[in-house]
Design a protein around this motif. Structure first.
Motif, PDB file in Angstrom:
ATOM      1  N   PRO A   1      27.879  40.161  23.800  1.00  0.00           N
ATOM      2  CA  PRO A   1      27.570  40.865  22.473  1.00  0.00           C
ATOM      3  C   PRO A   1      28.187  42.375  22.798  1.00  0.00           C
ATOM      4  N   PHE A   2      27.740  43.074  21.455  1.00  0.00           N
ATOM      5  CA  PHE A   2      28.555  44.234  21.018  1.00  0.00           C
ATOM      6  C   PHE A   2      30.071  44.273  21.187  1.00  0.00           C
ATOM      7  N   GLY A   3      30.782  43.741  22.266  1.00  0.00           N
ATOM      8  CA  GLY A   3      32.186  43.708  22.421  1.00  0.00           C
ATOM      9  C   GLY A   3      32.922  42.658  21.810  1.00  0.00           C
ATOM     10  N   GLU A   4      32.187  41.530  21.559  1.00  0.00           N
ATOM     11  CA  GLU A   4      32.673  40.362  21.142  1.00  0.00           C
ATOM     12  C   GLU A   4      32.175  39.672  19.782  1.00  0.00           C
ATOM     13  N   ASP A   5      31.132  40.308  19.462  1.00  0.00           N
ATOM     14  CA  ASP A   5      30.090  39.726  18.454  1.00  0.00           C
ATOM     15  C   ASP A   5      30.485  40.304  17.020  1.00  0.00           C
ATOM     16  N   GLY A   6      31.426  41.211  16.759  1.00  0.00           N
ATOM     17  CA  GLY A   6      31.610  41.952  15.632  1.00  0.00           C
ATOM     18  C   GLY A   6      31.212  42.986  15.239  1.00  0.00           C
ATOM     19  N   THR A   7      30.382  43.603  16.296  1.00  0.00           N
ATOM     20  CA  THR A   7      29.898  45.053  16.475  1.00  0.00           C
ATOM     21  C   THR A   7      30.734  46.142  16.505  1.00  0.00           C
ATOM     22  N   ILE A   8      31.522  46.189  17.674  1.00  0.00           N
ATOM     23  CA  ILE A   8      32.615  47.110  17.829  1.00  0.00           C
ATOM     24  C   ILE A   8      33.545  46.927  16.783  1.00  0.00           C
ATOM     25  N   GLN A   9      33.934  45.814  16.373  1.00  0.00           N
ATOM     26  CA  GLN A   9      34.854  45.444  15.523  1.00  0.00           C
ATOM     27  C   GLN A   9      34.504  46.331  13.812  1.00  0.00           C
ATOM     28  N   GLY A  10      33.240  46.268  13.559  1.00  0.00           N
ATOM     29  CA  GLY A  10      32.660  46.500  12.244  1.00  0.00           C
ATOM     30  C   GLY A  10      32.861  48.371  12.567  1.00  0.00           C
ATOM     31  N   ILE A  11      32.568  48.770  13.793  1.00  0.00           N
ATOM     32  CA  ILE A  11      32.559  50.169  14.097  1.00  0.00           C
ATOM     33  C   ILE A  11      34.083  50.725  13.775  1.00  0.00           C
ATOM     34  N   LEU A  12      35.023  49.876  14.347  1.00  0.00           N
ATOM     35  CA  LEU A  12      36.461  50.270  14.155  1.00  0.00           C
ATOM     36  C   LEU A  12      36.907  50.036  12.805  1.00  0.00           C
ATOM     37  N   GLU A  13      36.500  49.227  11.968  1.00  0.00           N
ATOM     38  CA  GLU A  13      36.850  49.132  10.580  1.00  0.00           C
ATOM     39  C   GLU A  13      36.145  50.356   9.908  1.00  0.00           C
ATOM     40  N   TYR A  14      35.069  50.780  10.044  1.00  0.00           N
ATOM     41  CA  TYR A  14      34.571  52.054   9.579  1.00  0.00           C
ATOM     42  C   TYR A  14      35.405  53.304   9.843  1.00  0.00           C
ATOM     43  N   LEU A  15      35.917  53.314  11.020  1.00  0.00           N
ATOM     44  CA  LEU A  15      36.612  54.606  11.621  1.00  0.00           C
ATOM     45  C   LEU A  15      38.080  54.216  11.278  1.00  0.00           C
ATOM     46  N   ALA A  16      38.424  53.061  10.704  1.00  0.00           N
ATOM     47  CA  ALA A  16      39.872  52.694  10.155  1.00  0.00           C
ATOM     48  C   ALA A  16      40.928  52.930  11.481  1.00  0.00           C
ATOM     49  N   ILE A  17      40.359  52.311  12.429  1.00  0.00           N
ATOM     50  CA  ILE A  17      41.015  52.189  13.735  1.00  0.00           C
ATOM     51  C   ILE A  17      41.739  50.993  13.954  1.00  0.00           C
ATOM     52  N   PRO A  18      42.671  50.702  13.992  1.00  0.00           N
ATOM     53  CA  PRO A  18      43.366  49.092  14.346  1.00  0.00           C
ATOM     54  C   PRO A  18      42.912  48.852  15.730  1.00  0.00           C
ATOM     55  N   TYR A  19      42.616  47.454  15.661  1.00  0.00           N
ATOM     56  CA  TYR A  19      42.045  46.830  17.002  1.00  0.00           C
ATOM     57  C   TYR A  19      42.868  45.383  16.953  1.00  0.00           C
ATOM     58  N   THR A  20      42.965  44.915  18.409  1.00  0.00           N
ATOM     59  CA  THR A  20      43.103  43.608  18.486  1.00  0.00           C
ATOM     60  C   THR A  20      42.043  42.582  18.552  1.00  0.00           C
ATOM     61  N   HIS A  21      42.630  41.362  18.196  1.00  0.00           N
ATOM     62  CA  HIS A  21      41.954  40.117  18.139  1.00  0.00           C
ATOM     63  C   HIS A  21      41.183  40.027  16.937  1.00  0.00           C
ATOM     64  N   SER A  22      40.337  39.149  16.682  1.00  0.00           N
ATOM     65  CA  SER A  22      39.624  38.692  15.404  1.00  0.00           C
ATOM     66  C   SER A  22      38.740  39.985  14.731  1.00  0.00           C
ATOM     67  N   GLY A  23      38.496  39.632  13.410  1.00  0.00           N
ATOM     68  CA  GLY A  23      37.778  40.611  12.664  1.00  0.00           C
ATOM     69  C   GLY A  23      36.370  40.523  12.773  1.00  0.00           C
ATOM     70  N   VAL A  24      35.614  41.280  12.037  1.00  0.00           N
ATOM     71  CA  VAL A  24      34.186  41.337  12.184  1.00  0.00           C
ATOM     72  C   VAL A  24      33.519  39.772  11.758  1.00  0.00           C
ATOM     73  N   LEU A  25      33.823  39.156  10.794  1.00  0.00           N
ATOM     74  CA  LEU A  25      33.378  37.989  10.298  1.00  0.00           C
ATOM     75  C   LEU A  25      33.759  36.915  11.471  1.00  0.00           C
ATOM     76  N   ALA A  26      34.942  36.814  11.699  1.00  0.00           N
ATOM     77  CA  ALA A  26      35.288  35.489  12.735  1.00  0.00           C
ATOM     78  C   ALA A  26      34.864  35.872  14.101  1.00  0.00           C
ATOM     79  N   SER A  27      34.457  37.213  14.460  1.00  0.00           N
ATOM     80  CA  SER A  27      33.907  37.557  15.637  1.00  0.00           C
ATOM     81  C   SER A  27      32.601  37.014  15.766  1.00  0.00           C
ATOM     82  N   ALA A  28      31.789  37.276  14.713  1.00  0.00           N
ATOM     83  CA  ALA A  28      30.383  37.154  14.600  1.00  0.00           C
ATOM     84  C   ALA A  28      30.139  35.787  14.537  1.00  0.00           C
ATOM     85  N   LEU A  29      31.053  35.189  13.827  1.00  0.00           N
ATOM     86  CA  LEU A  29      30.933  33.373  13.675  1.00  0.00           C
ATOM     87  C   LEU A  29      31.099  32.721  15.080  1.00  0.00           C
TER      88      LEU A  29
END
Length: 243
Positions: A1-29
């Motif tokens: 949780p937090f690292g793999e469930d879309g949470t940190i991915q959403g924060i990085l999206e908001y901050l416009a910071i590129p990140y590795t691996h899956s996006g928010v939706l795929a991570s949460a699913l």
């Protein structure tokens, strides 16, 4: 949780910071085992029968005929996984106890006998299939994943070519259906006790597979000719292309 469930991915999206691996939706699913299985099943990937229940509803009566597995709906690294064996008279008491710390909603899933297989996907390519053989553990639990010597990895897995290719196909299909990007790893059970074709069952997909010295993806990638440095470089470059 937090690292793999879309949470940190959403924060990085908001901050416009590129990140590795899956996006928010795929991570949460992928982190939600129930929803991930529904999507996998909808595209023809074989999954084990299961139901989602409140943990207190199964304290005194088996929710399905043993053997079965109880696991938290939203967890990783085998946290909270309990196997209920055939002949066990009642559900495991730990699930209804105050020591349980994985939430009140659990998935009860038919236990699939057989071998533990895993397949990594890198972009749009399924890499090799690896068999996981726990050493001194009844299944591939936390210690067998992260403690040195906790498991043996047979890479490539010693299975027939048609089963090998089928697992690669299913891993890539799961990666695409859930909307993963970068690197993922799908886990399977393969029951070949009665025939070589046997039964293949998809268990889950890992959108942030481990990168430790005992992890599987670096080992599988190495079998495909990608050094650890090459794998990391590819991941960073793949993420950078999404800006």
């Amino acid at each position: 949780p937090f690292g793999e469930d879309g949470t940190i991915q959403g924060i990085l999206e908001y901050l416009a910071i590129p990140y590795t691996h899956s996006g928010v939706l795929a991570s949460a699913l992928a982190m939600n085992k129930e929803q991930a299985k529904k999507i996998a099943k909808s595209v023809g990937i074989p999954v084990a029968e299961s139901k989602v229940v409140n943990r207190f509803a199964i304290q005194n009566k088996h929710p399905m005929k043993p053997p079965y597995v109880v696991k938290p709906v939203n967890e990783g690294s085998s946290f909270g996984v309990v196997i209920v064996h055939e002949g066990q008279s009642h559900p495991p008491q730990v699930i209804g106890s105050s020591d349980w710390k994985y939430g009140d909603t659990v998935m009860v899933e038919r236990y699939v006998h057989g071998r533990e297989l895993t397949c990594a996907v890198m972009g749009d390519v399924a890499l090799g299939v690896c068999e996981i053989i726990p050493t001194g553990h009844s299944f591939y639990d936390y210690d067998s994943k992260y403690v040195a010597g906790g498991s043996k990895h047979e890479c490539p897995a010693k299975i027939s070519p048609n089963i090998y290719q089928k697992i690669q196909t299913l891993a890539l299909k799961a990666h695409q259906a859930i909307g993963c990007r970068g690197v993922s790893r799908s886990d399977f059970r393969y029951d070949d006790r009665h025939s070589e074709n046997g039964e293949i069952v998809w268990l889950e997909i890992n959108t942030q597979p481990g990168m430790t010295p005992t992890s599987l993806v670096p080992e599988i990638a190495a079998q495909a000719g990608h050094s650890f440095g090459d794998l990391l470089s590819w991941m960073v470059e793949d993420a950078s292309c999404l800006r």
